[in-house]
Structures are given as C-alpha cells and as structure tokens.
Enzyme design. Structure first.
Site, PDB file in Angstrom:
ATOM      1  NE  ARG A  76      56.870 -34.599  44.736  1.00 53.80           N
ATOM      2  CZ  ARG A  76      55.583 -34.329  44.273  1.00 53.80           C
ATOM      3  NH1 ARG A  76      55.374 -34.433  43.032  1.00 53.80           N
ATOM      4  NH2 ARG A  76      53.990 -34.462  45.121  1.00 53.80           N
ATOM      5  CB  THR A 131      50.381 -34.970  35.854  1.00 49.56           C
ATOM      6  OG1 THR A 131      50.918 -34.418  37.761  1.00 49.56           O
ATOM      7  CG2 THR A 131      52.178 -35.085  36.430  1.00 49.56           C
ATOM      8  CB  THR A 172      53.852 -32.779  37.669  1.00 54.57           C
ATOM      9  OG1 THR A 172      52.249 -31.940  38.202  1.00 54.57           O
ATOM     10  CG2 THR A 172      54.610 -32.688  38.933  1.00 54.57           C
ATOM     11  CD  GLU A 229      54.498 -31.308  42.635  1.00 55.15           C
ATOM     12  OE1 GLU A 229      53.314 -32.069  42.752  1.00 55.15           O
ATOM     13  OE2 GLU A 229      54.609 -30.869  42.040  1.00 55.15           O
ATOM     14  CG  ASP A 231      51.092 -33.839  45.502  1.00 55.16           C
ATOM     15  OD1 ASP A 231      50.329 -33.172  45.539  1.00 55.16           O
ATOM     16  OD2 ASP A 231      52.204 -33.969  44.915  1.00 55.16           O
ATOM     17  CB  SER A 281      54.559 -38.042  44.065  1.00 55.93           C
ATOM     18  OG  SER A 281      54.247 -37.817  42.170  1.00 55.93           O
ATOM     19  CB  SER A 282      50.370 -40.753  42.384  1.00 57.58           C
ATOM     20  OG  SER A 282      49.563 -41.183  44.074  1.00 57.58           O
ATOM     21  N   GLY A 285      47.524 -37.386  36.299  1.00 59.33           N
ATOM     22  CA  GLY A 285      46.667 -38.345  36.666  1.00 59.33           C
ATOM     23  C   GLY A 285      46.045 -38.620  37.646  1.00 59.33           C
ATOM     24  N   GLY A 286      47.415 -37.472  39.324  1.00 55.78           N
ATOM     25  CA  GLY A 286      46.570 -37.171  39.979  1.00 55.78           C
ATOM     26  C   GLY A 286      47.038 -38.753  40.731  1.00 55.78           C
TER      27      GLY A 286
END
Length: 591
Positions: free
Chosen positions: A120, A412, A430, A449, A452, A476-477, A497-498
């Site tokens: 990340r 993503t 992503t 990023e 987020d 993040s998801s 897909g967020g």
C-alpha cells in the site's frame, strides 16, 4: 515447442504479439464490451475454464497472455504476477500500475504456508492533518483533492513486485519485465473499455499536458477503439527498473516522480525523495475466519477487506443460506443486513494498524460475530445499524472514535494465478480512482491514494481512525482472498470496485460455497450490495427483480451499474477451474 533458454524464449514469444502457442492450453475468448449484453438477461455469460497444470485469470487479454507466456517458459506464479501487473499498467492504466499500490495474498506450496504482503502507498512525511481541508477548515470537494499532486502517495506496487520476486521468483527479473517492455514498444489497440473511460474522464485528463498528450489524438479528441497506442516512455522506465530497482525509488525515475508531484499546477503535493527512498513493503500474517468447513483468508489492516469479508461470512454462517438459495429474497435480506453490520464496524475501527489500534481478533471472535448475527430480526430490515464493541486484547476498552468519512470510488484490478507447483497469487492492485491523480511521468500514471484517507481528522470531538498522518497507509477495501479447506488452498478470488469490493467478493463466495455455482457462474451472478443502508442492485440484471421484495422489507433500493472485476480460480481434486468477470475484458488461460 523447442525449449530455449527462458529469456530467449520470452523474446521469441514477444515477437509473436505475446500469444504463445500453448499446447494443451484452454483459452477463453475475451469480452470486448465492458458490460456484456448476455449478463443483462441474467443468463450465464461463459463456461468456466478448466486446467490441470497452471492458470491465470486477469482483467485484460494482453495481461493474461503475458502471464501465460511466463508460465509456459518455466516461470512460477510470482514471475507471472510481475508480467501480468506490468502489462496491466500499460493496457488498463486507469486501474493499476507501477505508480500505485497493491495487496498480495500468497500460498507458498513448498513451505505449505500462507502469507500476505502489504504494498500500500504511504502518506508523505510532510503530510499534515489539513491536507484535504480548505482555508475554512472544511473538506475539499473530492475531485478538487484528487486531480494533481496533492493526492499522490508513495508508490508501492513496484517494490512489492521486486521484493517478492527476489524471494520467490524462478526466472530473472529482466525476463519477467520483458512482456510489458515489448508490448509498450510495439503498441496495442485501445480496447472498448479504455476508450470509453478516456472519453468519460476527458475534462480531467485534459488538465495536465502529460495525460493530454498520451490519451488524446493529434486533433485533440480522446483516443478511440482500435487506435494503436505506443508507450516508449514506459518501456524505457521498465528497462531502467530491469537494471536496478533503485532507479525507481532513489534514482532518476524517483526524481521525475517527485518533481511531477510537487510541480503539479494548481494542486501540488508534498511527496519527497526521502519518501521514495524509505518506502518498504510489509509482510503481515493473513486474517482468517471460519465459514462452515472452510477458512476465508485475506489481508488485514490497512485494508478492511479481509476483516469485513470475514465478518459478513461469519454472520451469515448463522443462517441457512444454502437451503434458502440464490433466488429467495430472504437470502438477500440476510446478506444486506450482515453487510451493513460489518461495514459499520469497518467505518469505526479499521485503519493502518501500525498507527491505530485495530481489534482484529475481537472483530472476528465467534462470540462477537454471533452477537452481531443476533441483531438481525426474524423479518424485515434492521432499522438502526451502529458499530459494535469488540474486545481488544491490549486494553479493556478502545478509545472513543468517530466513524470514517472517506470516499472510495471504483477502479482497481484483480488477478489470480496458480502455477504447476501449486503456488498461488491472489492480488488486488490499484491507483485508486480511474486514472488516479491524472498526472503522468515516464509513461505511467501516479495514484491518488491519499484521498482514501478521511478528509476530516475528527468529528464531534472524536478522532477518526483513518485520518491523515505522516507515513501512514490509507485504509482500503481491497480483498484479495484465498479460501482454505482441510489445510489446503481451495479458491483464490478478488475484485476491484472501491468500497463495494467487499460485497462483490462475499457474494461470489456465497454463490460458490453455499449455492454450488461454478466459479464463472458465481462471478456472473448479478450483484446486490448494501454498505451503509441503501441496497444497490445491478442494473440490467435479474437483481432488479428483488426490488419490490426488498423495499417491502424496509430497505431503500437503488438500481445502478455495479462494474466489478472478479477473477477467480478453484483448486479441487487436482484440477483448476477459473472464471473472469464479463463486466470487464478479462481472460482466463490454463494448461
């Protein structure tokens, strides 16, 4: 095929447009449209692809073929991962790339061990709590924060690729970068999905010269379907990276990344050379939770994916979903409320656990999961959903927190790979929003990023866990997942897909594990996703038929496009079965 040294073999394959002549290979035809018309009728779009040796399932045919070429040349799952990712960054740059970040769940067949790697992005050390606040202390509008350098975090994807390859790879680092270099130099045809997304984002892409020059033709029009796109700058970047990863994180590429961020007109950022040089990936233990005879394993913080998927599945394990079936509105009532309860905990508690205490064990504890399941009424939707009070091993009580306010819009990519030795890659990758920050350097887009993070740091006097802090990784998801059965990997799956990623993955797991759908049919199954109270139903699919029943149960319903990008592989009794999401342009290749 005559066996050549691996690097020479790859060069030969590149000369034939990345399409290896794979003996005994099963190749599923790619889908040109971003949303397949057959899916709109609720019918199954494709059949699952079968294999016995290896398999790659990715969101673009060029990327899948690059991964297949690597596997055919004797590479393993990690080698193929590097090839797939670097090609995806070229052919679907709006979704992922070396300017972004990724989460990897990995099964090491030799060690018989499951682990995860956190690639990340990190907040610059000069980031302040007011990064996304205006002069009045109010949150910026989303795209005012996104477009430009302000939103760019330290990229992690390339470090993740390099360091895991150094540890596990079979082919040389130079060899696994060759497919992307060759394709960037020879060019590729702009796909329908890419063309449509460029047109839809044209105003923002025109803002900076780098993206304008790349994504528009000589007359100033967005690139069209079939236009040939050559990216020599990206090829040159990868050639430098092939020589030495330090060229990216400490050398001339790092210089250009930092300059591009700090000099973004109208919205500069604070990323520095020190941020680049100091970046490290983090190996973390997987987060696993039981589901009947399975264990659902994924990433822990800073992503919420593994915990929240685990909570949804755990809550649903207390209900007879298998008997109810996929066509019963009651199944979707339970799914919706289980999701809402899990998302409420997500919003209150999950952030970067290196900065904020996260009660991972407490959130997944069987007694706590059962207490959340008991909140779901015998009929009708939950009237009020709030975060629970999970136990925390390091303190009697957690300090009070406010709920997160971050915005995650869908973009993503996800891909899954199994090699002939049984190593498994499940990776979600992503640059955050479509086309990220809309600034490019050296042939690749930079992420956005940092958006987020919650733009606010506090609410009603309480801190928000996912607030901006120097060096912190935004929540993040992303939910790359490997399902275990009897101590062995059974399934690898994930999606873009967020914040809806979690719902897409959980639906697909239920569809396969409970309702017996094969992996392709489970992916195809229309989406119904409830995060924060409104039940989203996938437009143009059989999901719309549930609207009256769900509304009668008390749900607010919204019919909308839900463009996931699920790519999964099931490993069962020595065979592989894979599926690619027809909502994108995915392709499964197997041998």
């Amino acid at each position: 095929m005559k066996k050549l040294p691996s690097f020479q073999l790859l060069l030969t394959m590149m000369a034939t447009s990345l399409v290896p002549q794979l003996s005994h290979a099963t190749v599923e035809a790619d889908v040109a449209d971003s949303v397949a018309p057959e899916l709109a009728t609720g019918s199954v779009m494709r059949k699952s692809v079968k294999g016995e040796q290896w398999m790659v399932a990715a969101a673009n045919p060029h990327a899948s073929k690059a991964g297949a070429a690597i596997l055919e040349a004797g590479g393993n799952a990690i080698d193929a991962m590097v090839a797939v990712q670097t090609v995806l960054g070229l052919v679907e740059p709006q979704s992922s790339g070396i300017g972004g970040g990724a989460f990897l769940v990995y099964w090491d067949a030799k060690a018989k061990a499951l682990t995860t790697f956190d690639g990340r992005e990190t907040a610059p050390m000069d980031a302040t709590p007011t990064l996304f606040l205006d002069e009045n202390g109010e949150p910026l509008k989303f795209y005012d924060a996104v477009v430009g350098g302000r939103s760019v975090g330290t990229p992690g994807t390339l470090r993740l690729m390099h360091d895991t390859h150094a540890r596990y790879g079979n082919l040389s680092w130079r060899a696994v970068l060759t497919p992307a270099i060759a394709l960037a130099e020879q060019g590729f045809e702009v796909s329908p999905r890419l063309a449509g997304l460029i047109e839809g984002d044209a105003d923002r892409l025109r803002r900076y010269p780098s993206t304008y020059q790349y994504f528009f033709d000589d007359t100033g029009n967005p690139l069209s379907i079939g236009d040939r796109l050559v990216n020599q700058a990206y090829a040159d970047t990868l050639k430098l990276v092939a020589q030495d990863i330090d060229n990216f994180y400490e050398g001339e590429i790092a210089d250009d990344i930092v300059a591009t961020v700090q000099q973004a007109a109208g919205n500069p950022g604070v990323l520095s050379k020190k941020d680049m040089a100091d970046y490290r990936i983090v190996e973390r233990p997987p987060v696993c939770s039981p589901y009947h005879q399975y264990r659902i394993c994924g990433m822990g913080p800073p992503t919420s994916g593994g915990i929240t998927v685990g909570q949804i599945m755990g809550i649903l394990s207390h209900f007879p979903l298998k008997e109810l079936g996929k066509d019963n509105p009651e199944s979707w009532r339970l799914f919706g409320d289980a999701s809402r309860l899990a998302y409420a905990d997500r919003g209150r508690y999950i952030a970067d656990s290196d900065y904020v205490p996260v009660p991972v064990e407490g959130m997944l504890a069987p007694a706590y999961i059962e207490s959340r399941a008991n909140l779901i009424p015998e009929q009708g939707a939950l009237e009020n959903v709030t975060a629970g009070a999970p136990e925390f091993s390091h303190a009697k009580t957690l300090p009070p927190r406010a709920d997160d306010e971050s915005i995650e819009l869908p973009s993503t990519s996800h891909f899954s790979i199994v090699d002939k030795n049984g190593n498994i890659v499940s990776i979600t990758t992503t640059i955050e929003n479509g086309f990220g920050s809309r600034i490019m350097t050296r042939g690749f887009l930079l992420n956005n990023e940092l958006t987020d993070f919650s733009f606010r740091t506090h609410k009603d006097g309480y801190p928000i866990a996912n607030r901006v802090e120097p060096g912190k990784r935004p929540r993040s998801s992303m939910a790359p997942t490997i399902v275990m059965r009897d101590g062995k990997p059974y399934m690898a799956v994930g999606s873009p897909g967020g914040s809806r990623i979690i719902g897409y993955v959980a639906k697909t797991l239920i569809a396969h594990l409970d309702w017996g759908l094969d992996i392709q049919s489970a992916i195809d199954l229309p989406h119904l996703v409830n995060r924060f109270g409104t039940y989203d139903l996938e437009a143009g699919t059989d999901a719309e038929s549930f609207q009256p029943a769900l509304e009668n149960m008390g749900f607010e319903v919204n019919v909308r496009d839900l463009t996931s990008g699920l790519h999964g592989i099931v490993i069962d009794s020595g065979t592989l079965e894979g599926g690619a999401d027809p909502r994108r342009e995915g392709l499964v290749i197997a041998q």
